[in-house]
Design an enzyme around this catalytic site. Structure first.
Site, mmCIF file in Angstrom:
data_model
loop_
_atom_site.group_PDB
_atom_site.id
_atom_site.type_symbol
_atom_site.label_atom_id
_atom_site.label_comp_id
_atom_site.label_asym_id
_atom_site.label_seq_id
_atom_site.Cartn_x
_atom_site.Cartn_y
_atom_site.Cartn_z
ATOM 1 N N ASP A 1 0.868 -1.181 0.000
ATOM 2 C CA ASP A 1 0.000 0.000 0.000
ATOM 3 C C ASP A 1 0.904 1.231 0.000
ATOM 4 O O ASP A 1 2.096 1.141 0.296
ATOM 5 C CB ASP A 1 -0.905 0.013 1.246
ATOM 6 C CG ASP A 1 -1.812 1.240 1.301
ATOM 7 O OD1 ASP A 1 -2.265 1.702 0.234
ATOM 8 O OD2 ASP A 1 -2.055 1.759 2.410
ATOM 9 N N SER A 2 0.302 2.375 -0.307
ATOM 10 C CA SER A 2 1.025 3.638 -0.240
ATOM 11 C C SER A 2 1.398 3.972 1.203
ATOM 12 O O SER A 2 2.035 4.984 1.448
ATOM 13 C CB SER A 2 0.139 4.754 -0.768
ATOM 14 O OG SER A 2 -1.013 4.859 0.035
ATOM 15 N N TYR B 1 -0.462 8.636 -2.380
ATOM 16 C CA TYR B 1 -0.375 8.415 -3.826
ATOM 17 C C TYR B 1 -1.466 9.212 -4.550
ATOM 18 O O TYR B 1 -1.300 9.568 -5.721
ATOM 19 C CB TYR B 1 -0.602 6.935 -4.165
ATOM 20 C CG TYR B 1 0.553 5.979 -3.952
ATOM 21 C CD1 TYR B 1 1.703 6.346 -3.261
ATOM 22 C CD2 TYR B 1 0.492 4.683 -4.462
ATOM 23 C CE1 TYR B 1 2.743 5.441 -3.064
ATOM 24 C CE2 TYR B 1 1.524 3.772 -4.286
ATOM 25 C CZ TYR B 1 2.644 4.146 -3.581
ATOM 26 O OH TYR B 1 3.661 3.243 -3.400
ATOM 27 N N GLY B 2 -2.580 9.425 -3.850
ATOM 28 C CA GLY B 2 -3.790 9.995 -4.458
ATOM 29 C C GLY B 2 -3.588 11.158 -5.417
ATOM 30 O O GLY B 2 -4.101 11.141 -6.525
ATOM 31 N N CYS C 1 -4.436 -1.145 -2.084
ATOM 32 C CA CYS C 1 -4.541 0.302 -2.255
ATOM 33 C C CYS C 1 -5.480 0.557 -3.432
ATOM 34 O O CYS C 1 -5.211 0.094 -4.554
ATOM 35 C CB CYS C 1 -3.141 0.843 -2.552
ATOM 36 S SG CYS C 1 -3.076 2.604 -2.920
ATOM 37 N N ASN C 2 -6.571 1.247 -3.175
ATOM 38 C CA ASN C 2 -7.529 1.548 -4.252
ATOM 39 C C ASN C 2 -6.872 2.402 -5.336
ATOM 40 O O ASN C 2 -7.117 2.226 -6.523
ATOM 41 C CB ASN C 2 -8.728 2.325 -3.706
ATOM 42 C CG ASN C 2 -9.600 1.502 -2.782
ATOM 43 O OD1 ASN C 2 -10.642 1.019 -3.169
ATOM 44 N ND2 ASN C 2 -9.171 1.324 -1.545
ATOM 45 N N THR C 3 -6.037 3.344 -4.899
ATOM 46 C CA THR C 3 -5.424 4.275 -5.842
ATOM 47 C C THR C 3 -4.468 3.544 -6.777
ATOM 48 O O THR C 3 -4.469 3.782 -7.994
ATOM 49 C CB THR C 3 -4.668 5.373 -5.062
ATOM 50 O OG1 THR C 3 -5.527 5.864 -4.025
ATOM 51 C CG2 THR C 3 -4.270 6.517 -5.955
ATOM 52 N N CYS D 1 -10.804 3.700 0.141
ATOM 53 C CA CYS D 1 -9.363 3.820 0.398
ATOM 54 C C CYS D 1 -9.067 2.900 1.571
ATOM 55 O O CYS D 1 -9.846 2.872 2.541
ATOM 56 C CB CYS D 1 -9.029 5.273 0.736
ATOM 57 S SG CYS D 1 -7.362 5.524 1.388
ATOM 58 N N THR D 2 -7.962 2.164 1.497
ATOM 59 C CA THR D 2 -7.709 1.156 2.541
ATOM 60 C C THR D 2 -7.284 1.768 3.876
ATOM 61 O O THR D 2 -7.230 1.071 4.883
ATOM 62 C CB THR D 2 -6.657 0.140 2.065
ATOM 63 O OG1 THR D 2 -5.456 0.849 1.695
ATOM 64 C CG2 THR D 2 -7.161 -0.649 0.878
ATOM 65 N N HIS D 3 -6.985 3.052 3.885
ATOM 66 C CA HIS D 3 -6.744 3.718 5.173
ATOM 67 C C HIS D 3 -8.065 3.935 5.934
ATOM 68 O O HIS D 3 -8.065 4.063 7.153
ATOM 69 C CB HIS D 3 -6.100 5.098 4.969
ATOM 70 C CG HIS D 3 -4.636 5.068 4.639
ATOM 71 N ND1 HIS D 3 -4.144 4.579 3.456
ATOM 72 C CD2 HIS D 3 -3.544 5.488 5.358
ATOM 73 C CE1 HIS D 3 -2.814 4.709 3.445
ATOM 74 N NE2 HIS D 3 -2.432 5.252 4.579
#
Ligand code: DGL
Length: 259
Positions: free
Chosen positions: A10-11, A42-43, A73-75, A183-185
């Site tokens: 992930d970012s 990253y967004g 990470c969705n982004t 978003c995974t956060h």
């Protein structure tokens, strides 16, 4: 190969929310988690840069022998997974905002989506949105600043509450009954969101579905670890080890690594 680890990146620290789901469903699998916190978020970076960072993370995980890569990470998924799948031989699992279940189940015909700029502006996101949600009202909001606060250990802060209130207000004005976390956060925000949202708004995230998909793809490729050896769970971050511990809990093997 089946004894090799599952690689997850992930970012930053957010993908640990996905790691938890994967480890919960597949407790006999070794895992290696990469938190590219130094490059978070990253967004706002644009597709080419997000691809470049995703390649860097993938190649490190492949060097460490990973048999499958979960892009937690969705982004990175919405901007880079097609390229990764075309370039490397291992299977890739991605994560995208769960628009479909929200659009299918809404009673108010309005759903909210909180995600990064990179996800909301991606072609993959607009395709999914057009396909499943063109008949309802979709209120999209960029969660500007949220990833940074989590990366800086400020999850439970007044600033976070204020940002969330600001982003949720237009959604509540539109009478949403589902909020999709893109978003995974963001699963780490759930305790705060439950305080801020009315009871009838259902929060949807894709973590469990990603874990199920990871299991299914491992099964299909005969890659499930069937050995009874002790498992190895490794976490690498190029950012703060303490923030990783604050989300994972102590007792895990978290190391600092420059990558
Ligand atoms: N966890 C990442 C996601 O799912 C955060 C993206 C970012 O770094 O902006 O999109």
């Amino acid at each position: 190969m089946s004894n090799n680890p599952i690689g997850i990146f992930d970012s930053g620290v957010g993908g640990t929310s996905i790691w938890k789901e994967i480890h919960g469903l597949l407790p006999y699998e070794d895992t290696i988690y990469l938190s590219d916190s130094i490059n978070a978020p990253y967004g706002p970076k644009g597709t080419e840069k997000i691809k470049e960072l995703s390649i860097k993370n993938t190649e490190l995980l492949l060097k460490k022998g990973c048999k499958i890569i979960v892009v937690a990470c969705n982004t990175a998924t919405t901007n880079a997974i097609a390229y990764l799948r075309n370039t490397y031989d291992v299977p890739f699992i991605g994560i995208e905002p769960a628009i479909k279940p929200a659009a299918l189940n809404t009673k108010t015909n309005a759903i909210g989506i909180l995600a990064t700029k990179g996800t909301l502006s991606s072609a993959l996101f607009s395709e999914t949105s057009d396909r499943f949600a063109s008949h309802i009202k979709v209120i999209e909001r960029e969660g500007k600043g949220i990833v940074e606060l989590i990366e800086n250990g400020r999850l439970y802060s007044d600033t976070m509450r204020a940002l969330l209130l600001e982003y949720l207000q237009p959604m509540l004005n539109a009478n949403i009954d589902h909020l999709v976390l893109g978003c995974t956060h963001y699963p780490y925000l759930i305790p705060i969101l439950l305080e801020l949202l009315p009871n009838h708004v259902k929060i949807i995230d894709s973590g469990e579905a990603v874990a199920r998909q990871t299991k299914a793809v491992l099964e299909k490729n005969n890659l499930l670890n069937l050995s009874a050896e002790a498992i190895n769970l490794k976490f690498y971050t190029n950012g703060s080890i303490d923030v990783m511990y604050s989300l994972l809990g102590k007792g895990f093997d978290v190391k600092h690594l420059n990558f």
